[in-house]
Scaffold this active site. Structure first.
Site, short mmCIF file in Angstrom:
data_model
loop_
_atom_site.label_atom_id
_atom_site.label_comp_id
_atom_site.label_asym_id
_atom_site.label_seq_id
_atom_site.Cartn_x
_atom_site.Cartn_y
_atom_site.Cartn_z
CB SER A 1 -0.95 -0.02 1.21
OG SER A 1 -1.87 1.03 1.15
CB THR A 2 1.27 4.06 2.41
OG1 THR A 2 -0.13 4.12 2.65
CG2 THR A 2 1.83 5.47 2.37
CG HIS B 1 -4.23 -0.90 -0.68
ND1 HIS B 1 -3.89 -0.89 0.65
CD2 HIS B 1 -4.83 -2.11 -0.90
CE1 HIS B 1 -4.27 -2.02 1.22
NE2 HIS B 1 -4.83 -2.79 0.29
CG MET C 1 -1.82 3.24 7.94
SD MET C 1 -2.16 5.01 7.93
CE MET C 1 -2.90 5.22 9.56
CG ASP D 1 -5.96 -5.45 2.68
OD1 ASP D 1 -6.65 -6.45 2.95
OD2 ASP D 1 -5.78 -5.04 1.52
#
Length: 366
Positions: free
Chosen positions: A185-186, A211, A304, A307
């Protein structure tokens, strides 16, 4: 204001500035210290009060967002959330922004802007909070929630576990094909680029959930395809998972791996967000646990939230090898941390050695 996240909104649309300022100001722990119609005005304001996070449009008069972003990163690296239009042009420009050091992307449509921003307030606030804790040194080295926000659905509510791992454990003797599944993600766009650039064309088939909003995953995959030895594609329903190919889950949809005989392919499904994400890492990892079992290698990277932690544990329990990116090399050490806490991880590796681990995995099981 002490301890709160100081945010500056930079957008040439007065409506966007007004709505974003109102939404973010309602959230406990966030203070919007300024809003500016272009980067020139923004720099004047920043000279007296530097923000913790900048929410930035990329298409503006006098100075475009990319030029401003590069200037900020050279002067004083600061977390930037790109607020981009949901268009192919906006997606391509946002890829440049991520490459220049932006932390993440949120989208805005051309029409119905105010209602859209209010509806997606949870995503925007989450993006700002993620950006606020990003390790900008690491990123640079690589280059009030509203009461009506959707509930955070867990993996069992969207993709039931009722089949367990029976399919994976009973059928794996009939195929030797291997799959590598990656969730991030991030900070993941930069991290994935580093990993994929280091992989040979002979690498096992790879499936990825990053994401990212719809349309943006296509631009992301296209960029990687141009610079990597591997074939990198935004996944389409029925695409086969084969050596030398990377399939990136399309934004706004979930991706699962399915098995037909000795072959693996992906299924793209429209289902509710899991852990507030669509695509979700948990959805991908659970499907890999079920259909590939010990013939899979699971990797969870910077991001973050949690997930992917449950799904990686299911892969681990089904006999797959599992790895988490280490804290030192993560932009945000959230998703890997949760997977480690859950006992889902065999090894913790720095970003720089993950490509080697994938290559070794492929050779070991060739």
């Amino acid at each position: 204001m002490s301890g709160n996240i100081k945010v500056m909104v930079v957008d040439d649309s007065a409506v966007v500035r007004q709505v974003l300022t109102a939404l973010l100001s309602k959230e406990a722990g966030i203070d919007v210290i300024a809003a500016a119609s272009d980067p020139i005005f923004a720099m004047d304001k920043m000279n007296t009060n530097w923000p913790d996070v900048i929410v930035l449009d990329v298409e503006m008069p006098r100075m475009d967002g990319i030029t401003f972003l590069k200037k900020i990163m050279s002067i004083r690296p600061t977390p930037v959330v790109i607020c981009s239009t949901l268009t192919e042009k906006g997606a391509a420009t946002s890829m440049q922004a991520l490459a220049a050091g932006a932390v993440t992307i949120v989208t805005k449509p051309k029409a119905g802007l105010k209602s859209f921003l209010e509806m997606d307030a949870g995503d925007i606030i989450q993006a700002v909070k993620s950006a606020a804790i990003a390790d900008m040194r690491r990123l640079k080295a690589m280059t009030t929630m509203p009461s009506q926000i959707p509930p955070k659905l867990k993996i069992n509510e969207v993709m039931p576990e009722h089949e367990g791992h029976a399919i994976a454990t009973s059928a794996m003797a009939t195929t030797t094909d291997r799959i590598v599944a990656i969730g991030t993600s991030t900070g993941g766009t930069q991290a994935l680029e580093k990993v994929l650039l280091s992989l040979p064309r002979t690498a096992p088939g790879i499936v990825i959930v990053q994401h990212m909003p719809e349309k943006f995953t296509a631009a992301f995959a296209d960029r990687l395809n141009k610079i990597c030895e591997l074939e990198v594609l935004e996944a389409k329903n029925g695409d086969r998972v084969i050596p030398g190919r990377v399939l990136v889950a399309p934004g706004g949809l979930h991706m699962q791996v399915k098995r037909s005989g000795a072959q693996y392919h992906v299924e793209i499904i429209d289902a509710p967000p899991v852990n507030r994400h669509r695509p979700s890492v948990d959805v991908l990892f659970r499907s890999v646990a079920k259909c590939a079992g010990k013939n899979a290698f699971g990797i969870i990277m910077t991001g973050m939230g949690d997930d992917g932690a449950i799904g990686l544990k299911e892969m681990h329990d089904a006999g797959a090898e599992t790895v988490a990116q280490d804290e030192k090399t993560c932009v945000v050490y959230g998703m890997p941390k949760e997977a480690v806490k859950l006992g889902a991880v065999d090894r913790i590796l720095p970003l720089e050695t993950i490509a080697d681990a994938i290559t070794h995995y492929g050779k070991q099981h060739a």
